[in-house]
Design a protein around this motif. Structure first.
Motif, short mmCIF file in Angstrom:
data_model
loop_
_atom_site.label_atom_id
_atom_site.label_comp_id
_atom_site.label_asym_id
_atom_site.label_seq_id
_atom_site.Cartn_x
_atom_site.Cartn_y
_atom_site.Cartn_z
N LEU A 256 -14.76 -7.93 53.01
CA LEU A 256 -14.79 -6.49 52.77
C LEU A 256 -13.93 -5.85 53.86
O LEU A 256 -14.43 -5.26 54.81
CB LEU A 256 -16.23 -5.98 52.82
CG LEU A 256 -17.17 -6.53 51.74
CD1 LEU A 256 -18.60 -6.09 51.99
CD2 LEU A 256 -16.72 -6.09 50.34
N GLU A 257 -12.62 -5.97 53.70
CA GLU A 257 -11.70 -5.62 54.78
C GLU A 257 -11.75 -4.13 55.11
O GLU A 257 -11.75 -3.75 56.29
CB GLU A 257 -10.28 -6.02 54.41
CG GLU A 257 -9.30 -5.83 55.55
CD GLU A 257 -7.94 -6.41 55.23
OE1 GLU A 257 -7.48 -7.28 55.98
OE2 GLU A 257 -7.34 -6.01 54.21
N GLU A 258 -11.78 -3.28 54.10
CA GLU A 258 -11.82 -1.85 54.38
C GLU A 258 -13.06 -1.48 55.17
O GLU A 258 -13.00 -0.70 56.13
CB GLU A 258 -11.76 -1.06 53.06
CG GLU A 258 -10.41 -1.13 52.37
CD GLU A 258 -10.36 -0.25 51.14
OE1 GLU A 258 -11.33 0.51 50.91
OE2 GLU A 258 -9.36 -0.33 50.41
N ALA B 154 -14.18 -18.40 39.65
CA ALA B 154 -15.08 -17.87 38.61
C ALA B 154 -16.46 -18.48 38.66
O ALA B 154 -17.31 -18.14 37.84
CB ALA B 154 -14.46 -18.11 37.23
N GLY B 155 -16.71 -19.38 39.62
CA GLY B 155 -18.01 -20.06 39.68
C GLY B 155 -18.93 -19.58 40.77
O GLY B 155 -20.04 -20.10 40.94
N TYR B 156 -18.49 -18.56 41.52
CA TYR B 156 -19.28 -18.07 42.66
C TYR B 156 -20.52 -17.30 42.19
O TYR B 156 -21.54 -17.27 42.86
CB TYR B 156 -18.39 -17.19 43.53
CG TYR B 156 -19.00 -16.65 44.80
CD1 TYR B 156 -19.93 -17.38 45.53
CD2 TYR B 156 -18.62 -15.40 45.29
CE1 TYR B 156 -20.46 -16.89 46.71
CE2 TYR B 156 -19.14 -14.90 46.47
CZ TYR B 156 -20.07 -15.65 47.17
OH TYR B 156 -20.60 -15.16 48.33
N GLY B 157 -20.42 -16.67 41.04
CA GLY B 157 -21.54 -15.86 40.56
C GLY B 157 -21.49 -14.44 41.06
O GLY B 157 -22.38 -13.64 40.78
N ARG B 158 -20.44 -14.11 41.81
CA ARG B 158 -20.20 -12.75 42.27
C ARG B 158 -18.70 -12.46 42.14
O ARG B 158 -17.89 -13.38 42.27
CB ARG B 158 -20.59 -12.58 43.74
CG ARG B 158 -22.07 -12.77 44.04
CD ARG B 158 -22.32 -12.83 45.54
NE ARG B 158 -23.74 -12.94 45.85
CZ ARG B 158 -24.22 -13.29 47.03
NH1 ARG B 158 -23.38 -13.58 48.03
NH2 ARG B 158 -25.52 -13.37 47.24
N SER B 159 -18.36 -11.22 41.91
CA SER B 159 -16.94 -10.87 41.84
C SER B 159 -16.35 -10.68 43.23
O SER B 159 -15.15 -10.69 43.40
CB SER B 159 -16.75 -9.59 41.03
OG SER B 159 -17.44 -8.51 41.65
N GLY B 160 -17.23 -10.51 44.22
CA GLY B 160 -16.81 -10.33 45.60
C GLY B 160 -18.01 -10.41 46.51
O GLY B 160 -19.07 -10.94 46.13
N ALA B 161 -17.86 -9.87 47.72
CA ALA B 161 -18.95 -9.95 48.71
C ALA B 161 -19.92 -8.79 48.51
O ALA B 161 -20.10 -7.94 49.39
CB ALA B 161 -18.36 -9.92 50.11
N ASP B 162 -20.56 -8.75 47.33
CA ASP B 162 -21.45 -7.63 47.02
C ASP B 162 -22.93 -7.98 47.21
O ASP B 162 -23.81 -7.14 47.00
CB ASP B 162 -21.22 -7.15 45.58
CG ASP B 162 -21.38 -8.27 44.55
OD1 ASP B 162 -21.90 -9.35 44.91
OD2 ASP B 162 -20.98 -8.06 43.40
N PHE B 163 -23.22 -9.22 47.56
CA PHE B 163 -24.57 -9.69 47.85
C PHE B 163 -25.51 -9.59 46.64
O PHE B 163 -26.73 -9.56 46.80
CB PHE B 163 -25.18 -8.95 49.05
CG PHE B 163 -24.36 -9.07 50.29
CD1 PHE B 163 -24.09 -10.31 50.84
CD2 PHE B 163 -23.81 -7.95 50.90
CE1 PHE B 163 -23.31 -10.43 51.98
CE2 PHE B 163 -23.03 -8.05 52.04
CZ PHE B 163 -22.78 -9.31 52.58
N SER B 164 -24.95 -9.52 45.45
CA SER B 164 -25.79 -9.58 44.25
C SER B 164 -26.33 -11.00 44.11
O SER B 164 -25.81 -11.95 44.68
CB SER B 164 -24.97 -9.20 43.02
OG SER B 164 -23.86 -10.08 42.88
#
Length: 733
Positions: free
Chosen positions: A582-584, A293-303
């Motif tokens: 982003l496996e897909e 929860a500390g990454y600042g992103r929910s995934g590899a979205d480059f926000s």
């Protein structure tokens, strides 16, 4: 109900974990554990702990999570035989060869996948399921949303998540820094913790400043030291998504750490108020909620990230909790404004800046203050050799005079495996039959003066197996004598002698079984290709793999695919990146590149390198020529056989890159050893060097960069691509 699993670097730690609410412990033995530096347990101690676990309905998970060679295989098998007798609730493994041995020869031992396998995607989990793994310890680098996606996609396998303790800078299992820089293999339990050491940073002068900014931060620091994760506040989210087990890191830590971590997380799981201070005082670096929860992103979205850095800051040390502020320094004493009570024998520390700008801990025990309340000001004497503190800096509490945990008695009877016995009574002999062995004793049955409970008498005798490895399970008595069973009299002394002889023979037979090599079946040698020198298959920065998404972008800009792949002059090589969040998209872009190569007429010349278990199922379906690349870690013949049993169109494979030679007589093919000139990256990390290490923001960032870091006798190149950091050592000749 979610399970709480606590680290047990010793028997004492395991007992404390159980006493404070841990549902299970994970631990290693003296060999083949990824934590050689822990005390670890002996087989005898494991047997004692098994007794406790069965009594308290607790779980034991054994880590055999180091890579092993064929020379060590028989020792591993001997260990597994002993563990199989005792019984554990899971074996946590990294080595695919050990997994194959357990699956085929020890099916009663549940297979659990170590985080050292770097499994962080749905396809990785599914491949491990296919191989018979019942539980997957996911990579630490996943966010809550990414874990939730895996949970939903893989509902029929157990998932385990790290929730507290140290974060590695590199993906576990992919870290080569200790091997190359210290001659110690992290994959064999001897990590030198290179990420906790300090480095100097300098810009890459070959690039424009925007691609190598330094900012205003320190030039000397432990740039690769990560914060510790503390996920108390997100426990309920993990429970709600159906995670099966929560794992606390820390087998190298003390029994007190096991005690207080089990207590804190037990209370959190039970919805009770949690006091984290005892745990943090026992051990805690700078803390965060980590990737969860500390990454600042929910995934590899480059926000853009706006959360605090995930690094441990200006020190890699144990920081405890804030205790007060240093207001003055006179005659080697400090005046402190206390934020919490303090007493003699508390351990405290502050950070002192040295001439290089590095912050080093100054630790000492409080004395001469008796007891002081929070809010008061006190003078505390410093050790004679203590560096002068900075006025206004924090004083931190790093050990408590009242936080010593009691020693729990280890006088525990070791577990004895119950065996079912059939006792056959005949007029002149007594026969004992069991799966573990059979014995006969010549004895003349006598008629009793009064009726006897022969079954009860025999059960009582054979339940008393003394120091044997075995004891009585169920008892079946068959009367083949001329007397009624209640008329039979068996002298007690005779029965005890029979019992001692029988159990002694079982123990001796078991020892012979342990020492006997296991027949793993014949192997047919396949004539696969010898692969090119691995040092040839690198890009201009010496990164030894290619990312399909990046290549597709390059092809989209007009660059020929053939020129972007590696070559030995005959074939084209496409080693796949070992990490993808982003496996897909990864497989979508890979499919596009395969179609493009087909259109360009070069597909038949391409060999694809597999660097993560997640790559296997994709290529099983397509039957394109593939090779086992450096990050599949073929360390022994059994791992090679497991890969060879897939439906892949395999044409070869590289041997585990930490061994440049070895006996391959038992292998199903002749592996290619990496050449001495090749050096894999020291680190591959999700931590962005620019953001987490240098403290620079995301705004205006090109998502790439280059820097150099040095130590007195070392230099390394830091590369950031799409927010993934790669650290490469100096080029080897």
């Amino acid at each position: 109900m979610v399970e709480l699993t606590v680290p047990a670097g010793s028997l004492q730690s395991a007992l404390h974990a159980f006493s404070e609410g841990g549902d299970g412990v994970y631990l290693g033995l003296k060999r083949f554990s990824a934590r050689k530096g822990a005390t670890n347990l002996t087989i005898e101690e494991l047997a004692k702990l098994r007794t406790v676990a069965l009594k308290k309905n607790r779980k034991i998970y054994l880590t055999i999570n180091a890579l092993v060679t064929d020379d060590e295989r028989n020792d591993v098998i001997a260990t597994l035989k002993e563990v199989d007798r005792i019984g554990v609730d899971g074996i946590i493994v990294q080595d695919l060869g050990i997994a194959r041995i357990i699956r085929n020869a020890f099916p009663s031992l549940p297979l659990h996948a170590s985080t050292q396998l770097a499994v962080h995607t749905v396809e990785g989990v599914r491949q491990l399921q296919k191989w018979g793994f019942e539980r997957i310890v996911l990579a630490r680098e996943l966010t809550l949303d990414e874990i939730d996606d895996i949970r939903k996609a893989c509902p029929d396998v157990e998932l385990k998540v790290f929730v507290h303790g140290a974060l590695c800078y590199a993906f576990s299992g992919l870290c080569m820094a200790s091997h190359y820089l210290a001659g110690r293999s992290a994959n064999q339990g001897s990590c030198a913790q290179i990420c906790r050491t300090w480095w100097s940073v300098e810009e890459d002068s070959s690039l424009e400043p925007g691609l190598s900014p330094l900012g205003k931060g320190p030039r000397n620091a432990p740039f690769f030291s990560m914060s510790d994760v503390n996920s108390i506040e997100v426990i309920n989210r993990l429970k709600a998504m159906g995670i099966d087990s929560l794992k606390i890191e820390g087998r190298m830590k003390s029994p007190a750490y096991a005690h207080f971590s089990a207590r804190a997380y037990r209370k959190a799981l039970d919805g009770e108020p949690v006091d984290l201070d005892p745990l943090s005082i026992t051990f805690a670096r700078t803390q965060s909620t980590g990737w969860l929860a500390g990454y600042g992103r929910s995934g590899a979205d480059f926000s853009s990230r706006h959360t605090p850095s995930l690094s441990s800051g200006n020190t890699a040390s144990h920081m405890g909790v804030a205790a007060g502020t240093i207001l003055d320094y006179v005659d080697h004493e400090i005046l402190v404004q206390l934020d919490r009570p303090m007493a003699d024998r508390d351990g405290v520390m502050y950070l002192a800046e040295n001439r290089l700008g590095l912050f080093e801990p100054v630790r000492f025990a409080v004395k001469g203050v008796g007891f002081a309340e929070a809010g008061t000001r006190i003078w505390i004497p410093l050790p004679n050799d203590a560096e002068r503190p900075t006025i206004g800096s924090e004083l931190r509490l790093v050990s408590g005079h009242n936080l010593n945990v009691p020693l729990i008695s280890e006088e525990i009877p070791p577990y004895q495996k119950p065996i079912d016995l059939t006792v056959i009574l005949e007029d002149s002999k007594l026969t004992i039959q069991s799966k573990a062995g059979t014995a006969q004793a010549h004895v003349s049955l006598q008629k009793a003066h009064r009726n006897q409970d022969v079954v009860e008498n025999l059960a009582t005798i054979f339940s008393q197996s003394d120091q044997s490895l075995f004891t009585l399970g169920t008892l079946n008595v068959v009367n083949g004598s001329s007397l009624k069973i209640e008329e039979i009299f068996l002298p007690l002394s005779t029965l005890k002698k029979i019992r001692r002889t029988f159990y002694r023979s079982l123990d001796q037979r078991f020892k012979r079984y342990v020492d006997q090599p296991l027949d793993l079946g014949d192997v047919e040698k396949k004539a696969w290709e010898q692969l090119p020198k691995r040092s040839l298959l690198v890009d201009g920065d010496r990164v030894p793999y290619l990312d399909p998404t990046h290549l597709r972008k390059q092809v989209g800009k007009g660059k020929p695919l053939e020129e972007l792949l590696f070559t030995d002059g005959s074939f084209l090589y496409f080693p796949l990146a070992p990490i993808t969040f982003l496996e897909e998209r990864f497989f979508e872009d890979l499919t596009w590149l395969i179609d493009r190569a087909s259109d360009d007429g070069c597909l038949e010349r391409i060999r694809f390198g597999l660097n993560n278990i997640a790559h296997i199922r994709f290529f099983e379906k397509r039957r394109l020529p593939v090779f086992c690349d450096i990050y599949l870690y073929l360390a022994n013949s059994q791992s090679a056989r497991l890969i060879g049993e897939t439906r892949l169109n395999l044409i070869g494979g590289y041997h585990w890159l930490e061994r440049l030679e070895g006996d391959t007589a038992l292998w199903p093919f002749e592996p290619t050893f990496v050449d001495p000139a090749f050096q894999a990256p020291l680190f591959i990390s999700r931590s962005c060097f620019r953001y987490d290490s240098l403290g620079l923001g995301c705004e205006g960032c090109p998502r790439s960069g280059s820097w150099y870091v040095t130590q007195p006798d070392k230099k390394a190149h830091v590369i950031v691509r799409e927010c993934i950091t790669t650290l490469l050592g100096e080029e080897r000749s």
